[in-house]
Design an enzyme around this catalytic site. Sequence first.
Site, PDB file in Angstrom:
ATOM      1  N   ALA A   1       0.837  -1.194   0.000  1.00 39.39           N
ATOM      2  CA  ALA A   1       0.000   0.000   0.000  1.00 39.39           C
ATOM      3  C   ALA A   1       0.875   1.249   0.000  1.00 39.39           C
ATOM      4  O   ALA A   1       2.076   1.197   0.266  1.00 39.39           O
ATOM      5  CB  ALA A   1      -0.918  -0.006   1.213  1.00 39.39           C
TER       6      ALA A   1
ATOM      7  N   GLY B   1      -0.110  -5.232   0.535  1.00 43.20           N
ATOM      8  CA  GLY B   1      -1.216  -5.240  -0.414  1.00 43.20           C
ATOM      9  C   GLY B   1      -0.871  -5.939  -1.705  1.00 43.20           C
ATOM     10  O   GLY B   1      -1.732  -6.523  -2.366  1.00 43.20           O
TER      11      GLY B   1
ATOM     12  N   GLU C   1      -1.393  -9.527  -1.055  1.00 40.27           N
ATOM     13  CA  GLU C   1      -2.834  -9.776  -0.999  1.00 40.27           C
ATOM     14  C   GLU C   1      -3.450  -9.799  -2.395  1.00 40.27           C
ATOM     15  O   GLU C   1      -4.359 -10.587  -2.664  1.00 40.27           O
ATOM     16  CB  GLU C   1      -3.496  -8.717  -0.125  1.00 40.27           C
ATOM     17  CG  GLU C   1      -3.143  -8.883   1.349  1.00 40.27           C
ATOM     18  CD  GLU C   1      -3.587  -7.728   2.218  1.00 40.27           C
ATOM     19  OE1 GLU C   1      -4.307  -7.976   3.202  1.00 40.27           O
ATOM     20  OE2 GLU C   1      -3.201  -6.577   1.925  1.00 40.27           O
TER      21      GLU C   1
ATOM     22  N   GLU D   1       2.926  -5.912   7.358  1.00 41.11           N
ATOM     23  CA  GLU D   1       2.135  -4.857   7.999  1.00 41.11           C
ATOM     24  C   GLU D   1       2.372  -4.751   9.499  1.00 41.11           C
ATOM     25  O   GLU D   1       2.248  -3.670  10.083  1.00 41.11           O
ATOM     26  CB  GLU D   1       0.642  -5.087   7.734  1.00 41.11           C
ATOM     27  CG  GLU D   1       0.204  -4.859   6.295  1.00 41.11           C
ATOM     28  CD  GLU D   1       0.258  -6.114   5.440  1.00 41.11           C
ATOM     29  OE1 GLU D   1      -0.360  -6.118   4.371  1.00 41.11           O
ATOM     30  OE2 GLU D   1       0.926  -7.094   5.854  1.00 41.11           O
TER      31      GLU D   1
END
Length: 257
Positions: free
Chosen positions: A63, A108, A111, A131
């Site tokens: 992210a 991210g 993911e 994270e």
Amino acid sequence: MGEFVRLEVEGGIGTIRLDRPKMNALNAQVQEEIRAAALEATGRSDVKAVIVYGGEKVFAAGADIKEMATMSYTDMVDRSGPLQSSITAVARIPKPVIAAITGYALGGGCELALACDFRVVADDAKLGQPEINLGIIPGAGGTQRLSRLVGPARAKEIIFSGRHLDAKEALEIGLADKVVPAADVYEVAKEWARQYVDGPTYAIRAAKEAIDRGLEVDLETGLEIERMAFAALFGTKDREIGMTAFVERTKPQFEGK
């Protein structure tokens, strides 16, 4: 076509191409463009299989932390739903989806890779959910999809530590499906995708839905999902073509109908 994400279609294969220099950070704009590309790939009948690709150097390093750093709790309450659903839009593409991973697939980016059906990984790539080192947890499906793919204990170790996994370990635990030289990642993903281009579109779609939905429910409900999908395929032209070809000992020419 978005500013940073586009769908490129050639020979029945759609490539969702991320192109936000330098690391394909997934800010809110990129997330929404991923959603738009996934919905386009879903709706286009000329797309039979999909590749998610970040380019020769990096898949997606995570992210956009600079964007997230100033967000309050209420800001993230508003943003977390769209963030998660943008990645889920990729998981819901009713066609085979292959992640072609080079460089980093972290946070991210990991993911996004987990939302794909298969992962072709460069031999020098790094994957992970770091994270925890930011004082947060994965918020776009990582705690759920990773644990379903590699098991809860392994997922906890990866997420609790925030460490990076190399391609060899990713292959050993099932996070990667193929490991190849970095220069070959996209071509290997295309070769994999090509096998679905002339296949029975609706049978593949039904199989994916039965597997994915079945993982979300108890066995009895999963079996009912399978039964209904199985029966529904007897109303398709592809079922007729496939069974006729079997009886006549010829190669089926599927139409995807």
